[in-house]
Design an enzyme around this catalytic site. Structure first.
Site, PDB file in Angstrom:
ATOM      1  N   ASP A 129      -2.990   7.025  12.491  1.00 15.05           N
ATOM      2  CA  ASP A 129      -3.922   5.912  12.687  1.00 15.05           C
ATOM      3  C   ASP A 129      -3.874   5.388  14.116  1.00 15.05           C
ATOM      4  O   ASP A 129      -4.912   5.092  14.716  1.00 15.05           O
ATOM      5  CB  ASP A 129      -3.675   4.787  11.685  1.00 15.05           C
ATOM      6  N   LYS A 157      10.788  -0.637  10.752  1.00 14.28           N
ATOM      7  CA  LYS A 157      10.252  -0.060  11.988  1.00 14.28           C
ATOM      8  C   LYS A 157      10.302  -1.014  13.174  1.00 14.28           C
ATOM      9  O   LYS A 157      10.150  -0.574  14.321  1.00 14.28           O
ATOM     10  CB  LYS A 157       8.824   0.442  11.767  1.00 14.28           C
ATOM     11  N   SER A 215       4.662  -1.215   3.051  1.00 14.34           N
ATOM     12  CA  SER A 215       3.930  -2.206   3.831  1.00 14.34           C
ATOM     13  C   SER A 215       4.226  -3.644   3.433  1.00 14.34           C
ATOM     14  O   SER A 215       3.339  -4.487   3.465  1.00 14.34           O
ATOM     15  CB  SER A 215       2.421  -1.934   3.727  1.00 14.34           C
ATOM     16  N   ASP A 265      -2.251  -0.330   7.623  1.00 14.36           N
ATOM     17  CA  ASP A 265      -1.704  -1.241   6.616  1.00 14.36           C
ATOM     18  C   ASP A 265      -2.589  -2.468   6.446  1.00 14.36           C
ATOM     19  O   ASP A 265      -2.844  -2.924   5.327  1.00 14.36           O
ATOM     20  CB  ASP A 265      -0.298  -1.687   7.011  1.00 14.36           C
ATOM     21  N   ARG A 268       0.832  -1.207   0.000  1.00 16.82           N
ATOM     22  CA  ARG A 268       0.000   0.000   0.000  1.00 16.82           C
ATOM     23  C   ARG A 268       0.861   1.249   0.000  1.00 16.82           C
ATOM     24  O   ARG A 268       2.021   1.229   0.408  1.00 16.82           O
ATOM     25  CB  ARG A 268      -0.951   0.032   1.196  1.00 16.82           C
ATOM     26  N   GLU A 325      -0.139  10.479   7.848  1.00 10.09           N
ATOM     27  CA  GLU A 325       0.949   9.649   8.373  1.00 10.09           C
ATOM     28  C   GLU A 325       1.069   9.769   9.881  1.00 10.09           C
ATOM     29  O   GLU A 325       1.030  10.862  10.431  1.00 10.09           O
ATOM     30  CB  GLU A 325       2.266  10.059   7.718  1.00 10.09           C
ATOM     31  N   HIS A 326       1.198   8.623  10.542  1.00  6.44           N
ATOM     32  CA  HIS A 326       1.359   8.537  11.996  1.00  6.44           C
ATOM     33  C   HIS A 326       0.136   9.100  12.727  1.00  6.44           C
ATOM     34  O   HIS A 326       0.275   9.696  13.798  1.00  6.44           O
ATOM     35  CB  HIS A 326       2.633   9.273  12.443  1.00  6.44           C
TER      36      HIS A 326
END
Length: 474
Positions: A57, A242, A153, A198, A48, A54-55
């Site tokens: 969710d 990550k 992802s 994701d 995806r 971004e950051h």
């Protein structure tokens, strides 16, 4: 936010396999040569790209991703020996096997988890959350063309594909929302405190549309992007895993701490509120009012552990055990104001982006480009999760009139860029090929089409039944 088409199928589709491509033929042949039998089914799960949001969710706010053309394919058959046999077509990934009844997922403190542990996460998720009455061993071969550690992802796609494989093999209902939730939860076995974006897009993606994904309950609304919008993904050639260090979880913890400070200042039960969206709901505030709240009560540019112990009026052991994660317990400095402001302002940008996309005005693409530029600047300065190579790509994009931002967790990986039409996208790709990739040492010998490419929204995960083919499940 309402409006738009909600995902029109509750369950994952089980289909006859389409006209076989080279990857499918190679996967089947490898499976047959490895296990001396044909696979029973193949699962397809896309990578995806997050267009914006971004950051946010894991703070409870909506995001706007889309599935891309790069995929994970997994061929599966039950085994009779109670073992999980996991193999990868790419020889650089070593095979693995273990007993399905007794396996554990042990995390190595140095470097990221081995690739197969992401697959084990999905199996463990189905076994623990769904508790099938009969458990089968599994023969598995994976083929992936999502670049690893690129912010597209790849690891979550493996987890989601594994959940779907395990669910189908064990006759678990293939409800998209349930499988997405399990996929998000079980990725924590690998140590990542993500928010579910994701995994949600892996199941809820729809061909031709981005998805506005909301939480509690999980739901996806299709967003038709302007007809002339072309999204280009460019790989910075800097890998970012990550799960390999504490950077990602540090940001999650900082957001939770910032939220809890605000909840305490507003005389709420701060131990029970750790997401900004939940705090916003409890206060009945707008995002703008939440931003004012952050400016008012998060007054320091950095907080020490001692500062936070005083603010929360708790002991050090309580703080470490209950407010930090396993890999952030050595952290001494927490930048709470910056993280809070990014999350709240980024959430405003998501809503504006979706509103503009729906209006389909002549100025829509230019406005959306500017929102993407602002998103990257916030990720660079407030969230501090960019990388010099990402910044260079964004700066080059900006000089060409293209709106671009890092996508994924950051610290490397890819940017996503918005172009106004095919001609602009072709010119953009040509320029980056010459200015960024031509002399990049890590680009030598690589296919440029794998490093920078246009993409369009793809559909969500599917199962291709090869034996006892079933009809589509509705």
């Amino acid at each position: 936010m309402s409006g738009g088409d909600r995902s029109d199928s509750t369950n994952v589709n089980v289909l006859e396999i389409p006209t076989e491509c080279d990857r499918v033929s190679q996967l089947k042949a490898y499976f047959l040569s490895t296990f001396n039998r044909n696979p029973k089914f193949i699962v397809r799960c896309s990578g995806r790209v997050n267009i914006i949001g971004e950051h946010v969710d894991y703070c409870g706010y909506p995001v706007l991703p889309m599935a891309i053309e790069q995929t994970i394919l997994v061929a599966v058959a039950p085994s009779e020996d109670n073992l999980i046999h996991v193999k990868n077509i790419d020889p650089k990934y070593k095979p693995f096997k273990c007993n399905i009844n007794t396996f554990t997922i042990d995390l190595d403190q140095s470097g990221g988890p081995e690739w197969y542990k992401y697959f084990l996460c999905g199996i463990k998720g189905i076994l623990e959350y769904e508790k099938p009455s009969v458990i089968h061993g599994m023969m598995i071969v994976l083929s992936g063309n999502i670049p690893s550690a690129s912010g597209l992802s790849s690891s979550s796609a493996i987890v989601s594909a594994s959940v779907l494989c395990s669910a189908y093999l064990h006759n678990v209902p293939l409800v998209k929302q349930t499988l997405a939730t399990i996929s998000a939860e079980c990725e924590r076995y690998i140590g990542t405190q993500g928010g579910g974006m994701d995994q949600a897009i892996a199941y809820l993606a729809k061909q031709g549309c981005a998805q506005f994904i909301e939480w509690d309950p999980l739901r996806a609304t299709s967003i038709n992007l302007p007809a002339n919008a072309v999204f280009v993904i460019a790989n910075s050639l800097t890998e970012a895993n990550k799960a390999a260090n504490s950077d990602f979880n540090q940001r999650v913890v900082e957001c939770r701490l910032a939220c809890r400070i605000l909840a305490k200042q507003m005389q709420l039960n701060w131990r029970q509120i750790c997401r900004f969206a939940d705090l916003q709901q409890a206060l009945s505030y707008s995002l703008e009012e939440m931003e004012t709240l952050a400016h008012t009560y998060l007054t320091q540019m950095a907080y020490s552990t001692a500062d936070l112990l005083t603010i929360f009026e708790i002991e050090h052991d309580d703080f470490v055990e209950n407010l930090l994660t396993a890999n952030t317990r050595d952290a001494q400095i927490f930048k709470l104001k910056q993280r809070a402001l990014h999350v709240l302002q980024e959430s405003m940008r998501v809503h504006t982006f979706v509103t503009v996309a729906r209006q389909q005005s002549e100025a829509a693409i230019q406005i959306m480009k500017q929102l993407m530029r602002k998103s990257h600047e916030s990720l660079r300065t407030l969230y501090e999760c960019s990388h010099p190579n990402l910044d260079k790509l964004v700066q080059l994009s900006d000089s060409l009139g293209i709106g671009a931002r890092l996508t994924g967790a950051g610290w490397g990986g890819c940017i996503v860029a918005l172009c106004d039409g095919i001609d602009e996208s072709l010119h953009y790709i040509k320029c980056l090929s010459q200015t960024y990739y031509a002399n990049h040492p890590q680009a030598k010998g690589r296919d440029i089409k794998e490093l920078i490419f246009a993409t369009s929204p793809q559909r969500g995960a599917e199962i291709y039944a090869l034996v006892d083919t079933k009809n589509v499940i509705d």
